[in-house]
Design a protein around this motif. Structure first.
Motif, mmCIF file in Angstrom:
data_model
loop_
_atom_site.group_PDB
_atom_site.id
_atom_site.type_symbol
_atom_site.label_atom_id
_atom_site.label_comp_id
_atom_site.label_asym_id
_atom_site.label_seq_id
_atom_site.Cartn_x
_atom_site.Cartn_y
_atom_site.Cartn_z
ATOM 1 N N SER A 22 0.809 -1.363 -0.128
ATOM 2 C CA SER A 22 0.019 0.065 -0.006
ATOM 3 C C SER A 22 1.043 1.431 -0.278
ATOM 4 N N CYS A 25 2.788 1.809 -3.308
ATOM 5 C CA CYS A 25 2.067 1.956 -4.061
ATOM 6 C C CYS A 25 1.452 3.615 -4.298
ATOM 7 N N SER A 29 2.260 6.165 -7.208
ATOM 8 C CA SER A 29 1.404 7.385 -8.051
ATOM 9 C C SER A 29 1.831 8.439 -7.646
ATOM 10 N N GLN A 47 -4.943 5.473 -17.219
ATOM 11 C CA GLN A 47 -6.284 4.262 -15.767
ATOM 12 C C GLN A 47 -5.284 4.133 -15.118
ATOM 13 N N ALA A 48 -4.112 4.286 -15.076
ATOM 14 C CA ALA A 48 -3.303 3.939 -13.489
ATOM 15 C C ALA A 48 -3.276 4.629 -12.922
ATOM 16 N N TYR A 50 -5.661 6.217 -11.445
ATOM 17 C CA TYR A 50 -6.627 5.960 -11.020
ATOM 18 C C TYR A 50 -6.749 4.893 -10.020
ATOM 19 N N SER A 51 -6.264 3.555 -11.340
ATOM 20 C CA SER A 51 -5.944 1.890 -10.512
ATOM 21 C C SER A 51 -5.152 1.727 -9.518
ATOM 22 N N ILE A 52 -3.542 2.356 -9.059
ATOM 23 C CA ILE A 52 -2.752 2.215 -8.212
ATOM 24 C C ILE A 52 -3.417 2.702 -7.231
ATOM 25 N N VAL A 54 -6.339 3.415 -5.958
ATOM 26 C CA VAL A 54 -7.151 2.414 -5.383
ATOM 27 C C VAL A 54 -6.463 0.844 -4.831
ATOM 28 N N LEU A 55 -6.089 0.044 -5.316
ATOM 29 C CA LEU A 55 -5.406 -1.039 -5.280
ATOM 30 C C LEU A 55 -4.087 -0.514 -3.552
ATOM 31 N N ASN A 80 -3.142 7.300 -0.396
ATOM 32 C CA ASN A 80 -3.088 6.902 -1.810
ATOM 33 C C ASN A 80 -4.425 7.831 -2.302
ATOM 34 N N LEU A 84 -5.704 10.806 -4.975
ATOM 35 C CA LEU A 84 -6.935 10.663 -5.690
ATOM 36 C C LEU A 84 -8.078 11.642 -5.820
#
Length: 101
Positions: A22, A25, A29, A47-48, A50-52, A54-55, A80, A84
């Motif tokens: 976490s 990530c 980010s 897309q990375a 927003y997706s990283i 969230v992961l 994270n 976002l």
């Protein structure tokens, strides 16, 4: 005798490193966000962005249930969520400045 056997059971390797995943990530980010804004182009997939995070938030939530990696989990969740929120605020402000080209 049975309690001694229960205490000697070791958890899987996934739980201690989920907090670190976490946190990493979140750091990745932030690096990705800074590179995209410094060079004014998208070196990474859009897309990375927003997706990283969230992961990272998901793995941070999993890590909160372990004893070893709670500190990394809180830092990862914070980083994270910041990435976002920053991305969404910048997107909303960019649309409000010039909604119609």
């Amino acid at each position: 005798m049975e309690l001694a056997l229960l205490k000697n059971k070791k958890g899987t390797l996934l739980h201690p490193i989920t907090g670190m995943i976490s946190f990493l990530c979140g750091i990745f980010s932030l690096v990705e966000l800074n590179i995209n804004y410094l060079f004014l182009s998208s070196f990474f997939l859009p897309q990375a962005l927003y997706s990283i995070p969230v992961l990272g938030i998901f793995s941070g939530m999993v890590a909160l249930f372990t004893r070893r990696s709670k500190m990394y989990a809180w830092w990862g969740i914070g980083l994270n969520i910041f990435v976002l929120l920053f991305s969404f605020v910048i997107l909303i402000l960019a649309w409000s400045i010039n909604p119609k080209p």
